[in-house]
Design an enzyme around this catalytic site. Sequence first.
Site, short mmCIF file in Angstrom:
data_model
loop_
_atom_site.label_atom_id
_atom_site.label_comp_id
_atom_site.label_asym_id
_atom_site.label_seq_id
_atom_site.Cartn_x
_atom_site.Cartn_y
_atom_site.Cartn_z
N GLU A 170 0.86 -1.20 0.00
CA GLU A 170 0.00 0.00 0.00
C GLU A 170 0.89 1.25 0.00
O GLU A 170 1.77 1.38 0.82
CB GLU A 170 -0.93 0.01 1.23
CG GLU A 170 -1.76 1.26 1.39
CD GLU A 170 -2.58 1.62 0.15
OE1 GLU A 170 -3.43 0.83 -0.25
OE2 GLU A 170 -2.36 2.73 -0.43
N GLY A 197 -6.88 0.81 3.73
CA GLY A 197 -8.34 1.01 3.67
C GLY A 197 -8.77 1.63 2.36
O GLY A 197 -9.95 1.62 2.01
N THR A 204 -9.69 4.03 -0.92
CA THR A 204 -10.63 5.12 -1.16
C THR A 204 -11.82 5.02 -0.22
O THR A 204 -12.21 5.99 0.43
CB THR A 204 -11.15 5.06 -2.62
OG1 THR A 204 -10.02 5.05 -3.49
CG2 THR A 204 -12.07 6.21 -2.93
N LYS A 233 -20.32 8.99 4.66
CA LYS A 233 -21.45 8.55 5.50
C LYS A 233 -21.38 9.19 6.89
O LYS A 233 -22.42 9.44 7.53
CB LYS A 233 -21.52 7.03 5.60
CG LYS A 233 -22.30 6.40 4.47
CD LYS A 233 -21.67 6.72 3.17
CE LYS A 233 -22.34 6.66 1.90
NZ LYS A 233 -21.46 6.91 0.75
N GLY A 273 -21.90 17.16 -12.22
CA GLY A 273 -22.05 15.70 -12.23
C GLY A 273 -23.07 15.26 -11.21
O GLY A 273 -22.85 15.40 -10.01
N GLY A 274 -24.18 14.71 -11.70
CA GLY A 274 -25.29 14.34 -10.80
C GLY A 274 -25.37 12.85 -10.56
O GLY A 274 -26.45 12.29 -10.37
N GLU A 331 -26.03 18.53 -14.57
CA GLU A 331 -25.86 17.15 -15.06
C GLU A 331 -26.09 17.14 -16.58
O GLU A 331 -27.07 17.69 -17.06
CB GLU A 331 -26.87 16.23 -14.34
CG GLU A 331 -27.06 14.86 -14.94
CD GLU A 331 -25.78 14.07 -15.15
OE1 GLU A 331 -25.00 13.92 -14.21
OE2 GLU A 331 -25.56 13.60 -16.29
N ALA A 338 -17.70 -0.60 -3.30
CA ALA A 338 -16.82 -1.23 -2.32
C ALA A 338 -17.18 -2.69 -2.07
O ALA A 338 -16.30 -3.56 -2.05
CB ALA A 338 -16.89 -0.45 -1.01
N HIS A 395 -44.07 -6.32 12.36
CA HIS A 395 -44.84 -5.07 12.28
C HIS A 395 -44.64 -4.26 13.56
O HIS A 395 -44.64 -4.84 14.65
CB HIS A 395 -46.34 -5.38 12.13
CG HIS A 395 -47.20 -4.16 12.14
ND1 HIS A 395 -47.27 -3.31 11.06
CD2 HIS A 395 -48.00 -3.62 13.10
CE1 HIS A 395 -48.10 -2.31 11.35
NE2 HIS A 395 -48.55 -2.48 12.58
P1 FAD Z 1 -9.51 1.62 -3.61
O1 FAD Z 1 -10.40 1.71 -2.45
O2 FAD Z 1 -9.37 2.80 -4.51
O3 FAD Z 1 -8.08 1.21 -3.04
C1 FAD Z 1 -6.97 1.07 -3.86
C2 FAD Z 1 -5.74 1.21 -3.00
O4 FAD Z 1 -4.60 0.83 -3.75
C3 FAD Z 1 -5.47 2.64 -2.54
O5 FAD Z 1 -5.26 2.67 -1.16
C4 FAD Z 1 -4.22 3.06 -3.30
O6 FAD Z 1 -3.38 3.93 -2.55
C5 FAD Z 1 -3.54 1.71 -3.49
N1 FAD Z 1 -2.65 1.65 -4.65
C6 FAD Z 1 -2.92 2.01 -5.93
N2 FAD Z 1 -1.87 1.73 -6.73
C7 FAD Z 1 -0.92 1.19 -5.93
C8 FAD Z 1 0.38 0.70 -6.17
N3 FAD Z 1 0.92 0.68 -7.39
N4 FAD Z 1 1.09 0.23 -5.12
C9 FAD Z 1 0.57 0.25 -3.86
N5 FAD Z 1 -0.65 0.69 -3.59
C10 FAD Z 1 -1.40 1.15 -4.61
N6 FAD Z 1 -18.83 2.44 -2.65
C11 FAD Z 1 -19.80 1.81 -1.98
O7 FAD Z 1 -19.98 0.61 -2.17
N7 FAD Z 1 -20.61 2.48 -1.09
C12 FAD Z 1 -20.48 3.80 -0.87
O8 FAD Z 1 -21.22 4.37 -0.07
C13 FAD Z 1 -19.46 4.50 -1.56
N8 FAD Z 1 -19.29 5.83 -1.36
C14 FAD Z 1 -18.28 6.47 -2.02
C15 FAD Z 1 -18.13 7.83 -1.84
C16 FAD Z 1 -17.14 8.51 -2.49
C17 FAD Z 1 -16.98 9.99 -2.28
C18 FAD Z 1 -16.24 7.81 -3.34
C19 FAD Z 1 -15.12 8.52 -4.05
C20 FAD Z 1 -16.38 6.45 -3.55
C21 FAD Z 1 -17.41 5.77 -2.90
N9 FAD Z 1 -17.61 4.40 -3.10
C22 FAD Z 1 -18.63 3.76 -2.45
C23 FAD Z 1 -16.76 3.63 -4.03
C24 FAD Z 1 -15.70 2.86 -3.26
O9 FAD Z 1 -14.94 3.75 -2.50
C25 FAD Z 1 -14.80 2.10 -4.22
O10 FAD Z 1 -15.61 1.30 -5.07
C26 FAD Z 1 -13.85 1.21 -3.48
O11 FAD Z 1 -13.03 1.95 -2.63
C27 FAD Z 1 -12.97 0.43 -4.46
O12 FAD Z 1 -12.15 -0.42 -3.74
P2 FAD Z 1 -10.75 -0.91 -4.34
O13 FAD Z 1 -10.14 -1.75 -3.27
O14 FAD Z 1 -10.94 -1.47 -5.68
O15 FAD Z 1 -9.88 0.41 -4.55
#
Ligand code: FAD
Length: 470
Positions: free
Chosen positions: A33, A38, A40, A50, A179-180, A202, A320, A444
């Site tokens: 990492e 954790g 995004t 949230k 963006g909506g 949008e 996520a 209920h």
């Molecule tokens: P990410 O969570 O993006 O994690 C990827 C990780 O890899 C990062 O920590 C990054 O630093 C690391 N990384 C990247 N390249 C490298 C590398 N070469 N070497 C080492 N580390 C690296 N989804 C939901 O399901 N419910 C929600 O309510 C929701 N709300 C959201 C709100 C917002 C504002 C945003 C932006 C997104 C939301 N999402 C939500 C989407 C969700 O955050 C993502 O779908 C999810 O985080 C994707 O998970 P991931 O593990 O694929 O990638």
Amino acid sequence: MPDYDVVVIGSGPAGYAAAFRAAQLGGRVAMVEKDLVGGTCLNRGCIPTKSLLEATAVLDHMNHAETFGLACDNPRPDMVKLIERKERHVAKLRGGVEQVAKGLGIEIVRGTGTLAGQRKVSVAGNDGGVRELTAKAIIIASGSEPLELKALPFDHMTVLSSTSILELREVPGSLLIIGGGYIGCEFATVFASLGTKVTIVEMLNQLLPGQDVRIGRTIQAAFKKRAMALHLETKVEKLDVDKRGATATLSNGETIKADKVLVSVGRKLNADGLGLETMGIRTEKAGPGGAGRILVDDYLETNIPGIYAVGDVIGNWLLAHVGHHEGLVAAENAMGGMSKMDYRAVPAGVYTRPEIAMVGLDQARATEAGREVITGRFPFGAAAKAVVADEPDGFVQIVADAKTKQILGVQIVGPHATDLISEAALLVQTEATLNELVETIHPHPTLSEALMEAGLDALGRPLHTMPKRK
Ligand code: FAD
């Protein structure tokens, strides 16, 4: 012998789920990492948004205390405290993930990982050193970032991304959201509650493009009721920024001034710089972000045996919990299993007020897919629990096969929709029928009764609403 059974690149929900599962199965696992554990979701996405949405829901309740027969004078937000509270939540949950990783014996390697061979990951460490990790299998879970458009560059002062808007220490007087989609709509909900004048632009013809039209109409009406200005089928042609804020020129000729601008027009997949080309890993151009999505098969393996990819970087759902599930499946395969990814019942939630959630097919998609369907609907206004909570807006809609009565999809707009959808997901996943749903006794008074009532409506025997005219 390789150093590890599995090396995972990225520690977001997809990456840490993969690492946890591989370790549970007895694997020696490293998780690389470059930023915060954790990803995004935990640090810049699901959780911080949230936290702010929950805090502003309390503010909304306080502002409507009179409706409940309660007095609550002059409630007001303290933005610094809201942000500090959000940071506490994020830190606590991040600590939890790190602790479980430790408990499972997973090594967290801090740095940027690049593929250096079919069984090798090179890590440029955050401490300046370089390490080579060898593994029997590699799982790429590098996620995504906010998409930055050339015409609308972030300066993170006035023009914000979904990440930098989470750091605002003052409530802006006005906010233009470009963006909506669901990210834009969730931030609109937060800032409207804080008292910001919110405008959404949008490009397509409804908020939450691609979702059921009824959902679009309902959320648009709710947003308008909250005095938000909506410009649909409209583009921002030009954005001028100065010390006082931004002025946007819209394709409909109007100009909009705002203190802050949130550009939430999509995500850029983190597929660049991983060494995919060198390894010959197949990608496909996806969207305007430039980076391609990594192509995988049903087992989440790329065209290079032993290299898997999961989560946002495969560009499927960008959610996520989907990434999390993909992480589990890929880890099982990386450890020698044969688990197939099943996308039949993917629930999705939008944490606006009212909330929105859906799973499976809506009526339009089911019809497009050539299915003959019946639908049922139940308004929350007729659900006792929603009435006593003063949250009567919204509905549950159910789509089922006309012949077999198999439940194909459910859409919910209303209180706790994002929790209610899990029952619907189980119904779709297990190919349950309307009869099985309505024969299940629902407690209920609960909001979940609305799903059962929608099922009854689809069967033509609604109990708490008037029957449809023949
Ligand atoms: P990410 O969570 O993006 O994690 C990827 C990780 O890899 C990062 O920590 C990054 O630093 C690391 N990384 C990247 N390249 C490298 C590398 N070469 N070497 C080492 N580390 C690296 N989804 C939901 O399901 N419910 C929600 O309510 C929701 N709300 C959201 C709100 C917002 C504002 C945003 C932006 C997104 C939301 N999402 C939500 C989407 C969700 O955050 C993502 O779908 C999810 O985080 C994707 O998970 P991931 O593990 O694929 O990638």
